[in-house]
Design a protein around this motif. Structure first.
Motif, PDB file in Angstrom:
ATOM      1  N   LEU A 261      38.060  34.775  41.606  1.00  0.00           N
ATOM      2  CA  LEU A 261      38.336  33.350  41.389  1.00  0.00           C
ATOM      3  C   LEU A 261      38.507  33.052  39.905  1.00  0.00           C
ATOM      4  O   LEU A 261      39.357  32.235  39.518  1.00  0.00           O
ATOM      5  CB  LEU A 261      37.208  32.504  41.984  1.00  0.00           C
ATOM      6  N   SER A 262      37.716  33.696  39.065  1.00  0.00           N
ATOM      7  CA  SER A 262      37.839  33.501  37.617  1.00  0.00           C
ATOM      8  C   SER A 262      39.188  34.017  37.114  1.00  0.00           C
ATOM      9  O   SER A 262      39.829  33.392  36.256  1.00  0.00           O
ATOM     10  CB  SER A 262      36.696  34.215  36.886  1.00  0.00           C
ATOM     11  N   LEU A 263      39.638  35.159  37.642  1.00  0.00           N
ATOM     12  CA  LEU A 263      40.942  35.700  37.267  1.00  0.00           C
ATOM     13  C   LEU A 263      42.074  34.775  37.701  1.00  0.00           C
ATOM     14  O   LEU A 263      43.044  34.556  36.956  1.00  0.00           O
ATOM     15  CB  LEU A 263      41.133  37.086  37.879  1.00  0.00           C
ATOM     16  N   LYS A 264      41.964  34.214  38.888  1.00  0.00           N
ATOM     17  CA  LYS A 264      42.981  33.275  39.366  1.00  0.00           C
ATOM     18  C   LYS A 264      43.015  32.026  38.500  1.00  0.00           C
ATOM     19  O   LYS A 264      44.081  31.530  38.116  1.00  0.00           O
ATOM     20  CB  LYS A 264      42.710  32.894  40.824  1.00  0.00           C
ATOM     21  N   ALA A 265      41.831  31.500  38.189  1.00  0.00           N
ATOM     22  CA  ALA A 265      41.757  30.281  37.384  1.00  0.00           C
ATOM     23  C   ALA A 265      42.356  30.492  35.996  1.00  0.00           C
ATOM     24  O   ALA A 265      42.937  29.572  35.408  1.00  0.00           O
ATOM     25  CB  ALA A 265      40.311  29.823  37.264  1.00  0.00           C
ATOM     26  N   ALA A 266      42.226  31.709  35.473  1.00  0.00           N
ATOM     27  CA  ALA A 266      42.765  32.022  34.154  1.00  0.00           C
ATOM     28  C   ALA A 266      44.241  32.413  34.205  1.00  0.00           C
ATOM     29  O   ALA A 266      44.846  32.679  33.162  1.00  0.00           O
ATOM     30  CB  ALA A 266      41.955  33.153  33.521  1.00  0.00           C
ATOM     31  N   GLY A 267      44.841  32.456  35.403  1.00  0.00           N
ATOM     32  CA  GLY A 267      46.240  32.821  35.552  1.00  0.00           C
ATOM     33  C   GLY A 267      46.524  34.285  35.323  1.00  0.00           C
ATOM     34  O   GLY A 267      47.672  34.674  35.073  1.00  0.00           O
ATOM     35  N   ARG A 268      45.497  35.128  35.443  1.00  0.00           N
ATOM     36  CA  ARG A 268      45.680  36.557  35.160  1.00  0.00           C
ATOM     37  C   ARG A 268      46.156  37.332  36.381  1.00  0.00           C
ATOM     38  O   ARG A 268      46.607  38.476  36.251  1.00  0.00           O
ATOM     39  CB  ARG A 268      44.381  37.153  34.619  1.00  0.00           C
ATOM     40  N   PRO A 270      48.209  36.702  40.428  1.00  0.00           N
ATOM     41  CA  PRO A 270      48.979  35.711  41.185  1.00  0.00           C
ATOM     42  C   PRO A 270      48.075  34.823  42.040  1.00  0.00           C
ATOM     43  O   PRO A 270      46.932  35.182  42.350  1.00  0.00           O
ATOM     44  CB  PRO A 270      49.886  36.582  42.068  1.00  0.00           C
ATOM     45  N   ASP A 271      48.602  33.691  42.423  1.00  0.00           N
ATOM     46  CA  ASP A 271      47.850  32.753  43.252  1.00  0.00           C
ATOM     47  C   ASP A 271      47.951  33.185  44.715  1.00  0.00           C
ATOM     48  O   ASP A 271      48.566  32.527  45.544  1.00  0.00           O
ATOM     49  CB  ASP A 271      48.401  31.334  43.073  1.00  0.00           C
ATOM     50  N   LEU A 272      47.332  34.316  45.006  1.00  0.00           N
ATOM     51  CA  LEU A 272      47.400  34.855  46.368  1.00  0.00           C
ATOM     52  C   LEU A 272      46.121  34.493  47.133  1.00  0.00           C
ATOM     53  O   LEU A 272      45.088  34.169  46.546  1.00  0.00           O
ATOM     54  CB  LEU A 272      47.604  36.375  46.337  1.00  0.00           C
ATOM     55  N   PRO A 273      46.171  34.537  48.459  1.00  0.00           N
ATOM     56  CA  PRO A 273      44.986  34.187  49.245  1.00  0.00           C
ATOM     57  C   PRO A 273      43.883  35.232  49.143  1.00  0.00           C
ATOM     58  O   PRO A 273      44.155  36.436  49.042  1.00  0.00           O
ATOM     59  CB  PRO A 273      45.523  34.099  50.678  1.00  0.00           C
ATOM     60  N   ILE A 274      42.653  34.752  49.157  1.00  0.00           N
ATOM     61  CA  ILE A 274      41.477  35.611  49.101  1.00  0.00           C
ATOM     62  C   ILE A 274      40.703  35.424  50.395  1.00  0.00           C
ATOM     63  O   ILE A 274      40.315  34.303  50.727  1.00  0.00           O
ATOM     64  CB  ILE A 274      40.574  35.249  47.910  1.00  0.00           C
ATOM     65  N   TYR A 275      40.471  36.518  51.103  1.00  0.00           N
ATOM     66  CA  TYR A 275      39.765  36.459  52.374  1.00  0.00           C
ATOM     67  C   TYR A 275      38.408  37.164  52.253  1.00  0.00           C
ATOM     68  O   TYR A 275      38.307  38.236  51.652  1.00  0.00           O
ATOM     69  CB  TYR A 275      40.569  37.148  53.475  1.00  0.00           C
ATOM     70  N   LEU A 276      37.408  36.554  52.836  1.00  0.00           N
ATOM     71  CA  LEU A 276      36.116  37.228  53.001  1.00  0.00           C
ATOM     72  C   LEU A 276      35.937  37.467  54.492  1.00  0.00           C
ATOM     73  O   LEU A 276      35.738  36.529  55.270  1.00  0.00           O
ATOM     74  CB  LEU A 276      34.968  36.382  52.465  1.00  0.00           C
ATOM     75  N   ASN A 277      36.048  38.732  54.882  1.00  0.00           N
ATOM     76  CA  ASN A 277      35.963  39.062  56.307  1.00  0.00           C
ATOM     77  C   ASN A 277      34.628  39.734  56.600  1.00  0.00           C
ATOM     78  O   ASN A 277      34.529  40.953  56.720  1.00  0.00           O
ATOM     79  CB  ASN A 277      37.119  39.965  56.721  1.00  0.00           C
ATOM     80  N   SER A 278      33.610  38.923  56.662  1.00  0.00           N
ATOM     81  CA  SER A 278      32.268  39.391  57.005  1.00  0.00           C
ATOM     82  C   SER A 278      31.452  38.171  57.387  1.00  0.00           C
ATOM     83  O   SER A 278      31.084  37.381  56.514  1.00  0.00           O
ATOM     84  CB  SER A 278      31.612  40.120  55.836  1.00  0.00           C
ATOM     85  N   PRO A 279      31.190  37.980  58.670  1.00  0.00           N
ATOM     86  CA  PRO A 279      30.365  36.830  59.053  1.00  0.00           C
ATOM     87  C   PRO A 279      29.032  36.807  58.326  1.00  0.00           C
ATOM     88  O   PRO A 279      28.541  35.740  57.943  1.00  0.00           O
ATOM     89  CB  PRO A 279      30.171  37.038  60.564  1.00  0.00           C
ATOM     90  N   TYR A 311      37.392  32.082  54.700  1.00  0.00           N
ATOM     91  CA  TYR A 311      36.369  32.813  55.444  1.00  0.00           C
ATOM     92  C   TYR A 311      36.883  33.154  56.836  1.00  0.00           C
ATOM     93  O   TYR A 311      37.314  32.274  57.587  1.00  0.00           O
ATOM     94  CB  TYR A 311      35.082  31.989  55.514  1.00  0.00           C
ATOM     95  N   VAL A 312      36.847  34.441  57.152  1.00  0.00           N
ATOM     96  CA  VAL A 312      37.348  34.928  58.439  1.00  0.00           C
ATOM     97  C   VAL A 312      36.181  34.935  59.423  1.00  0.00           C
ATOM     98  O   VAL A 312      35.195  35.651  59.220  1.00  0.00           O
ATOM     99  CB  VAL A 312      37.946  36.337  58.297  1.00  0.00           C
ATOM    100  N   TYR A 326      52.304  38.769  53.370  1.00  0.00           N
ATOM    101  CA  TYR A 326      52.434  38.552  51.928  1.00  0.00           C
ATOM    102  C   TYR A 326      51.209  39.164  51.249  1.00  0.00           C
ATOM    103  O   TYR A 326      50.196  39.422  51.891  1.00  0.00           O
ATOM    104  CB  TYR A 326      52.541  37.062  51.601  1.00  0.00           C
ATOM    105  N   PRO A 327      51.301  39.439  49.953  1.00  0.00           N
ATOM    106  CA  PRO A 327      50.166  40.045  49.244  1.00  0.00           C
ATOM    107  C   PRO A 327      48.913  39.184  49.348  1.00  0.00           C
ATOM    108  O   PRO A 327      48.974  37.955  49.344  1.00  0.00           O
ATOM    109  CB  PRO A 327      50.654  40.128  47.793  1.00  0.00           C
ATOM    110  N   SER A 328      47.771  39.852  49.432  1.00  0.00           N
ATOM    111  CA  SER A 328      46.507  39.140  49.557  1.00  0.00           C
ATOM    112  C   SER A 328      45.381  40.061  49.098  1.00  0.00           C
ATOM    113  O   SER A 328      45.604  41.242  48.806  1.00  0.00           O
ATOM    114  CB  SER A 328      46.269  38.694  51.001  1.00  0.00           C
ATOM    115  N   VAL A 329      44.176  39.505  49.043  1.00  0.00           N
ATOM    116  CA  VAL A 329      42.976  40.283  48.755  1.00  0.00           C
ATOM    117  C   VAL A 329      42.009  40.087  49.911  1.00  0.00           C
ATOM    118  O   VAL A 329      41.743  38.946  50.312  1.00  0.00           O
ATOM    119  CB  VAL A 329      42.303  39.851  47.440  1.00  0.00           C
TER     120      VAL A 329
END
Length: 461
Positions: A261-268, A270-279, A311-312, A326-329
């Motif tokens: 999130l810090s990297l995204k906020a700094a524009g370092r 791309p603005d790609l989606p971030i998923y957390l897949n762990s209940p 959140y998945v 599309y690219p994601s994390v």
């Protein structure tokens, strides 16, 4: 001090490995188990989870937990199932976390057993879970909470207290004191420079010290870990791929999300989606708010963890991530790829060279994480071999464990030299390197115990 009555330790785990932490303290005819972890990694270690416990579970009077990670708490339901009826002592943060982790562990084991039986790839017929979700919930009834610094007696005559260890929420070092001798267990120690967790407190003086050695043979990279994470995500996105980050649901998942999130906020990146897949990690992230005194995150940073991550929650949502358009994390448990939803993502994403599998923590010998980092061109998943064509990367510097210099610095805070230091919770090379450093730099006697070793009686002063 009467040496014949002094506390003794039997090392029932975390010897020659970073998993299965179990230290049995015997004093005045009673038994206290410090940590009750599950063995992970190499098959000969995992088989210990199924073997009879080295002492009757009913003979153990109490368990004291340093923290909630499964390699320190994950055997509790099985111990209770085998006859343990005593109290489980923990910090409030650890109690909150095991209420999430242990039922989740039982549920995953049940799911894995059902999957193995349905597809017929287990050598056992039928495949069984080590314990169930219901058994995990049952063992939680025996938990008692103690604040940091609050004294308690797990058994008569043996006083105990928790001090902050950093590492994850609730993580503690444990100090045991009796008229005949004292012991300090480091637990898993965090880092002074951890971007999320507060640093460990000074060590309590003791006759015997038991210290972890996960990174006992190395120093963390001085290069900012955010730079390495940035490079991996950016180059993977540039080729249209997905970055899969196996992460421990407790501690590392939240730290990794904060860094991204810090990297995204700094524009370092791309603005790609971030998923957390762990209940489980989703529930743990919410606990960050209720234990704000243990970490460095500000209120806006805590809010971002909730609002800016996808959140998945369902299995259908999880399966959809295996075919990204599309690219994601994707951040998914477990951190060493030993189980959980990350295995299904590996099965789908590892064959595609556009993708990257990025590891951000220690990988124990025998785990899929260690196998992938060693350059394997295929891995075994769900009974079949899956080709690995994706990039495999290690993000250095994101571990939540103290390195050798930080471990020595923590030992250096002891108010007096201990009579002996036992080095545990490390691969053989790491443990012996720390032992040697303790002897050479601090001038203290130190040794690396073997499985089932017992410490000698403390010598009279």
């Amino acid at each position: 001090m009467n040496a014949t009555d002094s506390p003794r330790i039997r090392f029932l785990g975390a010897t020659g490995t970073v998993t299965g932490s179990r230290h049995l303290v015997e004093y005045a005819g009673r038994r206290v188990l410090v940590d009750c972890g599950m063995f992970q990694g190499l098959k000969q270690l995992r088989l210990r989870n199924w073997a009879p416990f080295p002492v009757p579970a009913s003979s153990i009077d109490a368990v004291v937990l340093t923290h909630a990670h499964i390699d320190h708490s994950g055997f509790l339901p099985r111990l209770v199932q085998q006859g343990f009826r005593g109290t489980i002592h923990a910090t409030p943060g650890t109690a909150d976390l095991i209420a999430i982790l242990l039922p989740d562990s039982g549920r995953l084991q049940e799911e894995d057993a059902r999957y193995a039986n349905r597809h017929g790839f287990s050598k056992h017929s039928p495949a069984l879970p080590l314990y169930t979700e219901a058994q995990a919930l049952h063992c939680l009834k025996q938990v008692r909470r103690h604040a940091f610094g609050q004294g308690f007696e797990p058994i008569p005559g043996l006083k105990a207290a928790f001090s902050h260890a950093g590492h994850i929420i609730g993580a503690a070092s444990v100090h045991l004191d009796s008229p005949e001798g004292s012991i300090t267990f480091s637990g898993d120690l965090g880092r002074d420079d951890d971007p999320v967790m507060q640093p460990p407190a000074a060590a309590a003086g003791a006759d015997i010290v038991v210290v972890e050695s996960t990174y006992g043979d190395r120093r963390h990279s001085e290069a900012p870990s955010a730079d390495a994470l940035c490079d991996v995500i950016a180059r993977t996105a540039a080729r249209g791929g997905t970055t899969l980050i196996p992460a421990f649901a407790v501690g590392r998942a939240q730290a990794i999300l904060h860094a991204i999130l810090s990297l995204k906020a700094a524009g370092r990146i791309p603005d790609l989606p971030i998923y957390l897949n762990s209940p489980m990690a989703t529930q743990v992230t919410r606990l960050v708010h209720s234990h704000a005194d243990e970490h460095r995150l500000t209120e806006p940073e805590r809010r971002d963890l909730v609002e800016k991550v996808r959140y998945v929650r369902t299995e259908d949502e999880s399966r959809a991530l295996n075919h990204p358009s599309y690219p994601s994390v994707i951040v998914a448990a477990s951190g060493m790829a030993t189980g959980g939803r990350v295995l299904h993502h590996l099965e789908a994403l590892a064959p595609d060279p556009r993708n990257t599998i990025a590891f951000a923590g220690f990988q124990a010998a025998g785990t899929r994480g260690a196998t992938l980092l060693a350059g394997a061109d295929s891995i075994r998943l769900h009974g079949q071999w899956v080709p690995v064509r994706a990039e495999v990367a290690a993000i250095e510097g994101m571990s939540s464990h103290a390195d050798q210099a930080q471990l020595l610095a923590w030992l250096g805070t002891l108010p007096r030299p201990p009579r002996h230091v036992y080095v545990t919770h490390g691969e053989p090379q790491a443990a012996d390197a720390l032992r040697q450093a303790i002897e050479e730099r601090l001038g203290w006697p130190a040794s690396v115990p073997e499985y089932l070793d017992t410490t000698p009686e403390l010598p009279c002063p």
